[in-house]
Design a protein around this motif. Structure first.
Motif, mmCIF file in Angstrom:
data_model
loop_
_atom_site.group_PDB
_atom_site.id
_atom_site.type_symbol
_atom_site.label_atom_id
_atom_site.label_comp_id
_atom_site.label_asym_id
_atom_site.label_seq_id
_atom_site.Cartn_x
_atom_site.Cartn_y
_atom_site.Cartn_z
ATOM 1 N N PRO A 28 0.814 -1.220 0.000
ATOM 2 C CA PRO A 28 0.000 0.000 0.000
ATOM 3 C C PRO A 28 0.845 1.267 0.000
ATOM 4 N N ASP A 29 0.199 2.383 -0.326
ATOM 5 C CA ASP A 29 0.846 3.687 -0.206
ATOM 6 C C ASP A 29 0.762 4.205 1.226
ATOM 7 N N LEU A 30 -0.266 3.735 1.950
ATOM 8 C CA LEU A 30 -0.533 4.289 3.278
ATOM 9 C C LEU A 30 -1.193 3.246 4.171
ATOM 10 N N ILE A 31 -0.829 3.263 5.455
ATOM 11 C CA ILE A 31 -1.531 2.502 6.483
ATOM 12 C C ILE A 31 -2.285 3.503 7.347
ATOM 13 N N ILE A 32 -3.585 3.283 7.518
ATOM 14 C CA ILE A 32 -4.378 4.113 8.418
ATOM 15 C C ILE A 32 -4.788 3.255 9.605
ATOM 16 N N SER A 33 -4.368 3.649 10.789
ATOM 17 C CA SER A 33 -4.778 2.953 12.002
ATOM 18 C C SER A 33 -5.935 3.724 12.621
ATOM 19 N N CYS A 34 -7.110 3.083 12.679
ATOM 20 C CA CYS A 34 -8.328 3.765 13.122
ATOM 21 C C CYS A 34 -8.600 3.631 14.609
ATOM 22 N N ASP A 35 -7.863 2.815 15.288
ATOM 23 C CA ASP A 35 -8.142 2.555 16.693
ATOM 24 C C ASP A 35 -7.258 3.434 17.566
ATOM 25 N N LYS A 36 -7.868 4.229 18.431
ATOM 26 C CA LYS A 36 -7.090 5.165 19.247
ATOM 27 C C LYS A 36 -6.153 4.453 20.223
ATOM 28 N N THR A 37 -6.397 3.166 20.483
ATOM 29 C CA THR A 37 -5.515 2.437 21.388
ATOM 30 C C THR A 37 -4.274 1.925 20.671
ATOM 31 N N LYS A 38 -4.253 2.060 19.358
ATOM 32 C CA LYS A 38 -3.118 1.560 18.588
ATOM 33 C C LYS A 38 -1.901 2.467 18.768
ATOM 34 N N ILE B 216 2.356 5.923 7.384
ATOM 35 C CA ILE B 216 1.400 5.480 8.398
ATOM 36 C C ILE B 216 0.816 6.693 9.111
ATOM 37 N N THR B 217 -0.486 6.648 9.368
ATOM 38 C CA THR B 217 -1.154 7.734 10.082
ATOM 39 C C THR B 217 -2.159 7.141 11.056
ATOM 40 N N PHE B 218 -2.467 7.884 12.121
ATOM 41 C CA PHE B 218 -3.364 7.394 13.164
ATOM 42 C C PHE B 218 -4.584 8.305 13.273
ATOM 43 N N LEU B 219 -5.755 7.690 13.370
ATOM 44 C CA LEU B 219 -6.999 8.428 13.563
ATOM 45 C C LEU B 219 -7.684 7.914 14.826
ATOM 46 N N GLU B 220 -8.270 8.817 15.589
ATOM 47 C CA GLU B 220 -8.918 8.420 16.832
ATOM 48 C C GLU B 220 -10.383 8.077 16.610
ATOM 49 N N THR B 221 -10.848 7.083 17.340
ATOM 50 C CA THR B 221 -12.249 6.708 17.299
ATOM 51 C C THR B 221 -13.086 7.770 18.008
ATOM 52 N N MET B 222 -14.225 8.133 17.413
ATOM 53 C CA MET B 222 -15.119 9.124 18.005
ATOM 54 C C MET B 222 -16.453 8.475 18.367
#
Length: 233
Positions: free
Chosen positions: A85-95, A137-143
């Motif tokens: 992939p070009d990018l990994i998105i981690s959607c879990d705020k605990t990651k 790689i980027t991180f997104l927090e769960t809302m």
């Protein structure tokens, strides 16, 4: 296989009626018993995958793979290496990077795979069999609120711009963000939504609270759309 699919659709139609709805129906449906019926039917008929791999289509890239965390970190990076992939998105705020096997280290060897973390550029180099691949790689927090979930889902969708392949690492806590991004994408193109089938096709565990939240998000989205339409009249 086609027969099984047709049978499944007929059973769903018999028990739930039409689940493919117009955005204007979101207010009416959010007050009905439909939500409970759909959720109960999902619990009885859908086998939730612990380590699901789902291909998302549409505006989120032509081949986007959605993964739940795997049991072994090495297996995860092998999957990433294959997907390239070009990018990994981690959607879990605990990651954290620790969950990806780096544990505060800039370099890590996992069997036949070696990792090198570039913190200044949010890049990870993956080496395997004398081949090197670099992925951001980027991180997104769960809302949890409807307004925040819509906002983070829009950020999630924007992350795919100009990228051909993205790996999304998610869990049951953040599956609503992935589902909502798919729902909003279809609403913007067709003004229709089908929460039941989106959740069913993801095959990821979801709670009743999360299922209700998806309906609340669409209700909020419809309200905002109406306000915008009235403001330009």
């Amino acid at each position: 296989e086609l027969y099984i699919l047709l049978h499944q659709l007929l059973v769903e139609q018999h028990h739930l009626g039409n689940t493919d709805l117009h955005l204007a129906d979101s207010q009416e449906e959010s007050k009905s018993t439909r939500i409970q019926r759909e959720f109960d039917f999902l619990q009885k008929t859908v086998k939730h995958e612990v380590h699901a791999s789902v291909t998302l289509t549409g505006g989120c890239g032509p081949t986007t793979v959605c993964l739940t965390p795997v049991e072994k970190v090495e297996n995860f990076w092998t999957k990433v290496f294959v997907e390239n992939p070009d990018l990994i998105i981690s959607c879990d705020k605990t990651k954290s990077l620790k969950d990806f096997g780096l544990a505060g280290k800039l370099k890590q060897i996992l069997g036949e795979t070696s990792l090198e973390w570039k913190p200044d550029a949010n890049l990870i180099k993956i080496r395997k069999n004398n081949t090197t691949r670099t992925v951001a790689i980027t991180f997104l927090e769960t809302m949890r609120s409807a307004e925040d979930l819509i906002q983070i889902s829009n950020i999630f969708r924007q992350s795919f711009e100009n990228l051909s392949r993205v790996v999304v690492v998610t869990s049951w806590e953040s599956v609503t963000m992935v589902a909502l991004s798919q729902l909003i994408e279809r609403i913007e193109s067709e003004s229709k939504f089908d929460i039941f089938r989106i959740v069913r096709d993801l095959k990821l565990f979801i709670t009743m609270e999360q299922y209700e939240l998806l309906y609340k998000c669409l209700l909020h989205h419809n309200h905002e759309a109406n306000l915008y339409a009235n403001s330009i009249c």
